[in-house]
Design a protein around this motif. Structure first.
Motif, PDB file in Angstrom:
ATOM      1  N   PRO A 169       0.810  -1.221   0.000  1.00  0.00           N
ATOM      2  CA  PRO A 169       0.000   0.000   0.000  1.00  0.00           C
ATOM      3  C   PRO A 169       0.842   1.269   0.000  1.00  0.00           C
ATOM      4  CG  PRO A 169       0.134  -0.870   2.210  1.00  0.00           C
ATOM      5  CD  PRO A 169       0.814  -1.876   1.320  1.00  0.00           C
ATOM      6  N   LYS A 170       0.227   2.341  -0.499  1.00  0.00           N
ATOM      7  CA  LYS A 170       0.842   3.669  -0.422  1.00  0.00           C
ATOM      8  C   LYS A 170       0.615   4.287   0.953  1.00  0.00           C
ATOM      9  CE  LYS A 170      -0.472   4.522  -5.259  1.00  0.00           C
ATOM     10  NZ  LYS A 170      -1.310   5.363  -6.144  1.00  0.00           N
ATOM     11  N   LEU A 171      -0.435   3.827   1.616  1.00  0.00           N
ATOM     12  CA  LEU A 171      -0.902   4.442   2.852  1.00  0.00           C
ATOM     13  C   LEU A 171      -1.381   3.348   3.788  1.00  0.00           C
ATOM     14  CD1 LEU A 171      -2.089   6.985   4.473  1.00  0.00           C
ATOM     15  CD2 LEU A 171      -4.193   6.554   3.176  1.00  0.00           C
ATOM     16  N   MET A 172      -0.999   3.452   5.067  1.00  0.00           N
ATOM     17  CA  MET A 172      -1.510   2.522   6.078  1.00  0.00           C
ATOM     18  C   MET A 172      -2.475   3.265   6.992  1.00  0.00           C
ATOM     19  SD  MET A 172      -0.458  -0.699   5.950  1.00  0.00           S
ATOM     20  CE  MET A 172      -0.382  -1.361   7.616  1.00  0.00           C
ATOM     21  N   LEU A 173      -3.627   2.636   7.217  1.00  0.00           N
ATOM     22  CA  LEU A 173      -4.670   3.173   8.082  1.00  0.00           C
ATOM     23  C   LEU A 173      -4.807   2.263   9.295  1.00  0.00           C
ATOM     24  CD1 LEU A 173      -7.302   3.722   5.236  1.00  0.00           C
ATOM     25  CD2 LEU A 173      -5.820   5.483   6.226  1.00  0.00           C
ATOM     26  N   PHE A 174      -4.709   2.840  10.475  1.00  0.00           N
ATOM     27  CA  PHE A 174      -4.832   2.068  11.717  1.00  0.00           C
ATOM     28  C   PHE A 174      -5.998   2.614  12.523  1.00  0.00           C
ATOM     29  CE2 PHE A 174      -0.394   1.625  10.528  1.00  0.00           C
ATOM     30  CZ  PHE A 174      -0.091   0.310  10.831  1.00  0.00           C
ATOM     31  N   ASP A 175      -6.994   1.777  12.772  1.00  0.00           N
ATOM     32  CA  ASP A 175      -8.168   2.198  13.539  1.00  0.00           C
ATOM     33  C   ASP A 175      -8.092   1.602  14.947  1.00  0.00           C
ATOM     34  OD1 ASP A 175     -10.570   3.144  14.418  1.00  0.00           O
ATOM     35  OD2 ASP A 175     -11.807   1.771  13.235  1.00  0.00           O
ATOM     36  N   GLU A 176      -7.521   2.368  15.875  1.00  0.00           N
ATOM     37  CA  GLU A 176      -7.349   1.933  17.258  1.00  0.00           C
ATOM     38  C   GLU A 176      -6.816   0.490  17.325  1.00  0.00           C
ATOM     39  OE1 GLU A 176     -10.460   2.885  20.001  1.00  0.00           O
ATOM     40  OE2 GLU A 176     -11.106   4.612  18.846  1.00  0.00           O
ATOM     41  N   GLU A 195       8.427   0.945  13.867  1.00  0.00           N
ATOM     42  CA  GLU A 195       9.357   0.547  12.797  1.00  0.00           C
ATOM     43  C   GLU A 195       8.811   0.968  11.436  1.00  0.00           C
ATOM     44  OE1 GLU A 195      10.977  -1.536   9.561  1.00  0.00           O
ATOM     45  OE2 GLU A 195       9.027  -2.170  10.352  1.00  0.00           O
ATOM     46  N   LEU A 196       7.512   0.804  11.247  1.00  0.00           N
ATOM     47  CA  LEU A 196       6.883   1.229   9.989  1.00  0.00           C
ATOM     48  C   LEU A 196       7.050   2.728   9.785  1.00  0.00           C
ATOM     49  CD1 LEU A 196       3.417  -0.521   9.528  1.00  0.00           C
ATOM     50  CD2 LEU A 196       5.409  -0.645   8.033  1.00  0.00           C
ATOM     51  N   ALA A 197       6.787   3.487  10.843  1.00  0.00           N
ATOM     52  CA  ALA A 197       6.923   4.938  10.758  1.00  0.00           C
ATOM     53  C   ALA A 197       8.361   5.320  10.412  1.00  0.00           C
ATOM     54  CB  ALA A 197       6.503   5.577  12.078  1.00  0.00           C
ATOM     55  N   ALA A 198       9.328   4.664  11.044  1.00  0.00           N
ATOM     56  CA  ALA A 198      10.739   4.963  10.794  1.00  0.00           C
ATOM     57  C   ALA A 198      11.145   4.621   9.363  1.00  0.00           C
ATOM     58  CB  ALA A 198      11.617   4.198  11.784  1.00  0.00           C
ATOM     59  N   SER A 199      10.428   3.667   8.752  1.00  0.00           N
ATOM     60  CA  SER A 199      10.750   3.261   7.376  1.00  0.00           C
ATOM     61  C   SER A 199      10.215   4.237   6.338  1.00  0.00           C
ATOM     62  CB  SER A 199      10.194   1.860   7.092  1.00  0.00           C
ATOM     63  OG  SER A 199       8.790   1.901   6.896  1.00  0.00           O
ATOM     64  N   GLY A 200       9.403   5.216   6.772  1.00  0.00           N
ATOM     65  CA  GLY A 200       8.886   6.214   5.838  1.00  0.00           C
ATOM     66  C   GLY A 200       7.484   5.950   5.333  1.00  0.00           C
ATOM     67  N   MET A 201       6.784   4.968   5.905  1.00  0.00           N
ATOM     68  CA  MET A 201       5.423   4.677   5.495  1.00  0.00           C
ATOM     69  C   MET A 201       4.491   5.819   5.904  1.00  0.00           C
ATOM     70  SD  MET A 201       3.041   2.754   4.155  1.00  0.00           S
ATOM     71  CE  MET A 201       3.787   1.126   3.889  1.00  0.00           C
ATOM     72  N   THR A 202       3.624   6.237   4.988  1.00  0.00           N
ATOM     73  CA  THR A 202       2.595   7.221   5.315  1.00  0.00           C
ATOM     74  C   THR A 202       1.514   6.526   6.137  1.00  0.00           C
ATOM     75  OG1 THR A 202       3.016   8.236   3.157  1.00  0.00           O
ATOM     76  CG2 THR A 202       1.078   8.992   4.364  1.00  0.00           C
ATOM     77  N   MET A 203       1.177   7.110   7.285  1.00  0.00           N
ATOM     78  CA  MET A 203       0.270   6.441   8.213  1.00  0.00           C
ATOM     79  C   MET A 203      -0.743   7.425   8.787  1.00  0.00           C
ATOM     80  SD  MET A 203       3.280   4.239  10.153  1.00  0.00           S
ATOM     81  CE  MET A 203       2.313   3.790  11.582  1.00  0.00           C
ATOM     82  N   MET A 204      -2.012   6.993   8.837  1.00  0.00           N
ATOM     83  CA  MET A 204      -3.045   7.686   9.605  1.00  0.00           C
ATOM     84  C   MET A 204      -3.477   6.724  10.709  1.00  0.00           C
ATOM     85  SD  MET A 204      -5.436   9.531   6.709  1.00  0.00           S
ATOM     86  CE  MET A 204      -6.361  10.470   7.951  1.00  0.00           C
ATOM     87  N   VAL A 205      -3.383   7.192  11.949  1.00  0.00           N
ATOM     88  CA  VAL A 205      -3.588   6.318  13.100  1.00  0.00           C
ATOM     89  C   VAL A 205      -4.630   6.928  14.031  1.00  0.00           C
ATOM     90  CG1 VAL A 205      -2.487   5.106  15.017  1.00  0.00           C
ATOM     91  CG2 VAL A 205      -1.147   5.650  12.953  1.00  0.00           C
ATOM     92  N   VAL A 206      -5.769   6.254  14.170  1.00  0.00           N
ATOM     93  CA  VAL A 206      -6.726   6.610  15.218  1.00  0.00           C
ATOM     94  C   VAL A 206      -6.284   5.888  16.480  1.00  0.00           C
ATOM     95  CG1 VAL A 206      -9.115   6.392  16.009  1.00  0.00           C
ATOM     96  CG2 VAL A 206      -8.641   6.966  13.621  1.00  0.00           C
ATOM     97  N   THR A 207      -6.012   6.648  17.538  1.00  0.00           N
ATOM     98  CA  THR A 207      -5.435   6.007  18.717  1.00  0.00           C
ATOM     99  C   THR A 207      -5.800   6.740  19.998  1.00  0.00           C
ATOM    100  OG1 THR A 207      -3.375   5.185  19.690  1.00  0.00           O
ATOM    101  CG2 THR A 207      -3.268   7.319  18.566  1.00  0.00           C
ATOM    102  N   HIS A 208      -5.849   5.983  21.082  1.00  0.00           N
ATOM    103  CA  HIS A 208      -5.931   6.552  22.432  1.00  0.00           C
ATOM    104  C   HIS A 208      -4.571   6.466  23.126  1.00  0.00           C
ATOM    105  CE1 HIS A 208     -10.205   7.196  22.305  1.00  0.00           C
ATOM    106  NE2 HIS A 208     -10.425   5.945  21.969  1.00  0.00           N
ATOM    107  N   GLU A 209      -3.576   5.918  22.431  1.00  0.00           N
ATOM    108  CA  GLU A 209      -2.229   5.783  22.998  1.00  0.00           C
ATOM    109  C   GLU A 209      -1.478   7.106  22.796  1.00  0.00           C
ATOM    110  OE1 GLU A 209      -1.078   3.222  24.615  1.00  0.00           O
ATOM    111  OE2 GLU A 209      -2.672   1.762  24.230  1.00  0.00           O
ATOM    112  N   LEU A 210      -1.684   8.024  23.730  1.00  0.00           N
ATOM    113  CA  LEU A 210      -1.117   9.357  23.562  1.00  0.00           C
ATOM    114  C   LEU A 210       0.401   9.356  23.670  1.00  0.00           C
ATOM    115  CD1 LEU A 210      -3.699  11.637  25.399  1.00  0.00           C
ATOM    116  CD2 LEU A 210      -3.670  10.835  23.023  1.00  0.00           C
ATOM    117  N   GLY A 211       0.957   8.398  24.405  1.00  0.00           N
ATOM    118  CA  GLY A 211       2.407   8.281  24.456  1.00  0.00           C
ATOM    119  C   GLY A 211       2.978   7.955  23.086  1.00  0.00           C
TER     120      GLY A 211
END
Length: 254
Positions: A169-176, A195-211
């Protein structure tokens, strides 16, 4: 690099009388990690699912890598795409849900190879080699022959991430992606996402993990009642929020 990977323009979506999205406009740049935060019902998941065309929007437009999603223009009018065309567009995104949604009758490897084989019709040997490499990447090379019932929740979610990545994919979507996990299993999934983020993957992440958002996100978006209330760097939104609604939300969750 000035062209957004995803562009939302005036996006509206209602479910009956409930307005889930109220004119959302937003750009996600290539290689950016964007975390969406907010209370349940604020529109975060609906926004994510609209990119994957699981929730067709009512008004506005969404572009993925410059291509309008779900519609094409002919003779000055917009026409909805066929299911086959929508499936082609959808393959440009990988989505990881709260629940793992693995096929219970397939091994971890079987789950990962299914999409590239059936949807993309890629060569079996190539797909299998790539799938094994992806399972190794998420730390599950030794679980390729295991069925979901024999895997922990964290392991199942890591298989789900490998399955999404297998579609290139060009984009990864994470729903919580960690909300259904026992607390001791959350870290192993977040490590893969880091690791994905560090590799340069474009990501949209819905999260409650504020850390996680504070550590990994390039931008944090706070949504409420179907609209973007505040957007900025993690330090800005999580550290020194300007909007009262943002401050009230953070005071409850921190």
């Amino acid at each position: 690099m000035n062209t957004p990977m995803v562009a939302f323009r005036g996006v509206h979506k209602s479910f009956g009388s409930f307005e889930a999205l109220r004119g959302v406009s937003l750009d996600v740049m290539p290689g950016e990690v964007m975390c969406l935060i907010g209370a349940s019902g604020s529109g975060k998941t609906t926004l994510l699912r609209s990119v994957n065309q699981l929730h067709p929007i009512d008004a506005g437009g969404i572009w993925l890598d410059g291509e309008l999603l779900g519609l094409r223009e002919e003779g000055g009018r917009l026409h909805r795409l066929s299911e086959a065309e929508i499936a082609r567009q959808r393959s440009g995104t990988g989505m990881v849900f709260q629940r793992f949604n693995l096929f219970p009758h397939m091994t971890a490897l079987g789950n990962v190879v299914e999409g590239p084989l059936r949807v993309q019709r890629r060569p079996k040997a190539e797909v299998r080699d790539e799938a094994m490499a992806l399972l190794e990447r998420v730390g599950l090379g030794d679980k390729a022959g295991s069925y979901p019932v024999a895997l922990s929740g964290g392991q199942q979610q890591r298989v789900a991430i490998a399955r999404a990545l297998a579609m290139r994919p060009k984009l990864m979507l994470f729903d919580e992606p960690t909300s259904a996990l026992d607390p001791e299993l959350v870290g192993e999934v977040l490590a893969v996402m880091r690791e994905l983020a560090a590799s340069g993957m474009t990501m949209m992440v819905v999260t409650h993990e504020l850390g996680f958002a504070r550590e990994v996100a390039d931008r944090v978006i706070y949504m409420d009642r179907g609209a973007i209330v505040e957007a900025g760097t993690p330090a800005e939104v999580l550290g020194t929020p300007q909007e009262e609604r943002t401050r009230a939300f953070l005071s409850k969750v921190l």
